[in-house]
Enzyme design. Structure first.
Site, short mmCIF file in Angstrom:
data_model
loop_
_atom_site.label_atom_id
_atom_site.label_comp_id
_atom_site.label_asym_id
_atom_site.label_seq_id
_atom_site.Cartn_x
_atom_site.Cartn_y
_atom_site.Cartn_z
N ASN A 105 17.68 44.25 58.35
CA ASN A 105 17.24 45.15 57.28
C ASN A 105 17.90 46.53 57.28
OD1 ASN A 105 15.55 43.20 56.27
ND2 ASN A 105 13.74 43.91 57.37
N GLY A 130 9.28 48.53 53.96
CA GLY A 130 10.04 47.43 54.59
C GLY A 130 10.22 47.68 56.08
N ASP A 160 -2.16 50.59 58.84
CA ASP A 160 -2.78 50.63 60.17
C ASP A 160 -4.03 51.52 60.13
OD1 ASP A 160 -0.37 49.27 61.43
OD2 ASP A 160 0.52 51.04 60.51
N HIS A 188 4.91 51.98 63.40
CA HIS A 188 4.20 50.86 62.77
C HIS A 188 4.65 49.60 63.51
CE1 HIS A 188 2.46 48.11 59.95
NE2 HIS A 188 3.64 47.60 59.64
P1 NAD Z 1 9.10 39.22 50.42
O1 NAD Z 1 10.10 38.41 51.17
O2 NAD Z 1 8.02 38.54 49.66
O3 NAD Z 1 9.86 40.17 49.39
C1 NAD Z 1 10.93 40.94 49.78
C2 NAD Z 1 11.77 41.16 48.53
O4 NAD Z 1 12.78 42.09 48.87
C3 NAD Z 1 12.45 39.88 48.03
O5 NAD Z 1 12.23 39.73 46.64
C4 NAD Z 1 13.91 40.15 48.34
O6 NAD Z 1 14.80 39.50 47.43
C5 NAD Z 1 13.96 41.66 48.21
N1 NAD Z 1 15.13 42.28 48.81
C6 NAD Z 1 15.84 41.87 49.90
N2 NAD Z 1 16.89 42.70 50.08
C7 NAD Z 1 16.82 43.66 49.11
C8 NAD Z 1 17.63 44.76 48.76
N3 NAD Z 1 18.74 45.05 49.43
N4 NAD Z 1 17.27 45.50 47.70
C9 NAD Z 1 16.17 45.21 46.99
N5 NAD Z 1 15.38 44.15 47.24
C10 NAD Z 1 15.70 43.39 48.30
O7 NAD Z 1 8.52 40.28 51.47
P2 NAD Z 1 7.18 41.15 51.35
O8 NAD Z 1 6.06 40.36 51.91
O9 NAD Z 1 7.08 41.73 50.00
O10 NAD Z 1 7.50 42.28 52.46
C11 NAD Z 1 8.52 43.22 52.25
C12 NAD Z 1 8.72 44.06 53.51
O11 NAD Z 1 7.55 44.85 53.76
C13 NAD Z 1 8.94 43.25 54.79
O12 NAD Z 1 9.93 43.89 55.58
C14 NAD Z 1 7.59 43.31 55.48
O13 NAD Z 1 7.70 43.12 56.88
C15 NAD Z 1 7.20 44.73 55.14
N6 NAD Z 1 5.79 45.09 55.30
C16 NAD Z 1 5.52 46.33 55.79
C17 NAD Z 1 4.20 46.73 55.93
C18 NAD Z 1 3.88 48.11 56.46
O14 NAD Z 1 2.69 48.39 56.73
N7 NAD Z 1 4.83 49.02 56.64
C19 NAD Z 1 3.17 45.88 55.57
C20 NAD Z 1 3.48 44.61 55.07
C21 NAD Z 1 4.81 44.22 54.95
C1 LMR Z 2 1.81 44.28 58.65
O1 LMR Z 2 1.46 45.13 59.46
O2 LMR Z 2 1.01 43.48 58.12
C2 LMR Z 2 3.26 44.21 58.24
O3 LMR Z 2 4.03 45.14 58.94
C3 LMR Z 2 3.81 42.83 58.35
C4 LMR Z 2 4.04 42.44 59.77
O4 LMR Z 2 5.16 42.00 60.10
O5 LMR Z 2 3.10 42.54 60.56
#
Ligand code: NAD
Ligand code: LMR
Length: 326
Positions: A105, A130, A160, A188
């Site tokens: 990423n 992300g 969190d 995180h």
């Molecule tokens: P997902 O796979 O359903 O969706 C991700 C999307 O991002 C896809 O549509 C993909 O095509 C797109 N993508 C990939 N590369 C890209 C780019 N360069 N530019 C734009 N779009 C791009 O995933 P999700 O469940 O929506 O999760 C997304 C991210 O959020 C993951 O990294 C996940 O771990 C993270 N996340 C973080 C937290 C937090 O608390 N910080 C919580 C939940 C998920």
């Molecule tokens: C979460 O905390 O739910 C997200 O960061 C997704 C993960 O990988 O745990």
């Protein structure tokens, strides 16, 4: 009515965005009096799927939505944006730590940092969702630093925070709104430190309401491992709760937190012994479109050890992507 603001969401065809975009469009992030122009970014392979989301946004007939602009070009996505929610990235699967996603990423966030600097409104507020969110926020901000202030780049610790106050309120037979002065420090990740030592429940110190053993052996690990528990149960990472936390984070940053503490991943500045150079979860109060770190809290030996452990992990993550820091 106010003039419309431009809001960018990346990963717009993904699962978090499928909740997030609709809640932003309904006015839950910036208020029911704030018209919006939505910029939705995804990769070329996902543009057909994104077209479905765009049709559904149109079909909701949201009164606040003036325009929806789907694109696979980061600069077009960020053009004139005052708010950028960087969600697009690969999620982890079972058995992975979030930092295992660094390699996959990190490049996304260096390119998007540059695109934000080139195209966004100079006052843009950026939230990185992300994973690994703190280090991705660091990468984006370092690649934008010629034009944008590091304070404009934040990482999401609010999920969190929300998880933790939910657990604490349930344990105390209280409501989440009864919990104040709670903070999740650091990364995180599973080294994050959900800290009860300053928290109150209905005005009473939380530490006096729960057993120390429950705090150390149940509460902290439950909050640290909640993301993994959701992945195990759903077969996919958290989505609706992640979207809700993103809304809360930007809502409070833009419109204020009413004096309440919220956990935000922000540029470390030496406070609490965390040297500059990482994005660290801290207690913040938001007012007037800005945030301030809550200063000068006393930290006992247990807290200092926890802050140091999560800081060490963030510095290791930083070392692994140093070449991408612009
Ligand atoms: P997902 O796979 O359903 O969706 C991700 C999307 O991002 C896809 O549509 C993909 O095509 C797109 N993508 C990939 N590369 C890209 C780019 N360069 N530019 C734009 N779009 C791009 O995933 P999700 O469940 O929506 O999760 C997304 C991210 O959020 C993951 O990294 C996940 O771990 C993270 N996340 C973080 C937290 C937090 O608390 N910080 C919580 C939940 C998920
Ligand atoms: C979460 O905390 O739910 C997200 O960061 C997704 C993960 O990988 O745990």
């Amino acid at each position: 009515m106010k003039p419309p603001v431009h809001v960018a969401v990346t990963g717009a065809a993904g699962q978090i965005a499928y909740s997030l975009i609709f809640r932003i469009a309904a006015g839950e992030m910036l208020g029911k009096d704030q018209p919006l122009i939505l910029h939705l970014l995804d990769i070329p392979e996902a543009i057909d799927k994104l077209a479905g989301t765009v049709m559904e946004v149109q079909d909701c007939a949201f009164p606040l939505v003036r325009e929806v602009l789907p694109t696979a070009e980061p600069e077009a996505a960020f053009a004139g944006c005052r708010y950028a929610l960087l969600v697009g990235a690969r999620p982890r699967g079972p058995g992975m730590e979030r930092k295992d996603l660094l390699e996959a990423n990190a490049r996304i966030f260096s390119a998007q940092g540059k695109a934000l600097a080139a195209a966004a409104d100079p006052g843009v507020k950026v939230l990185v969702v992300g994973n690994p969110a703190n280090t991705n926020a660091l990468i984006a901000r370092e690649n934008a630093k010629a034009k944008l202030d590091p304070r404009q780049f934040t990482a999401m610790l609010r999920l969190d925070h929300n998880r933790a106050i939910g657990q604490l309120a349930a344990k105390c037979g209280a409501q989440v709104s009864d919990v104040e002065k709670f903070v999740v420090w650091g990364n995180h990740s599973s080294t994050q430190y959900p800290d009860l030592s300053h928290a109150t429940v209905k005005g009473r110190p939380a530490a006096g309401l729960v057993e120390r053993e429950w705090y150390e052996k149940t509460f902290i690990p439950t909050v640290q491992q909640r993301g993994a528990a959701i992945i195990k149960a759903r077969g996919a990472s958290s989505a609706a709760s992640a979207a809700a936390a993103a809304i809360d984070h930007l809502h409070d940053w833009a419109l204020g937190s009413d004096g309440r503490w919220v956990s935000m991943g922000v540029a470390s500045d030496g406070g609490y012994g965390i040297k500059p150079g990482v994005v660290f979860g801290c207690p913040c109060v938001c007012k007037g479109g800005d945030y301030q770190i809550v200063r000068d809290l006393p930290l006992d030996a247990f807290s200092r050890q926890r802050l140091s452990a999560t800081d060490t992990e963030l510095r290791e993550e930083r070392a692994a992507i140093e070449s991408l820091l612009g």
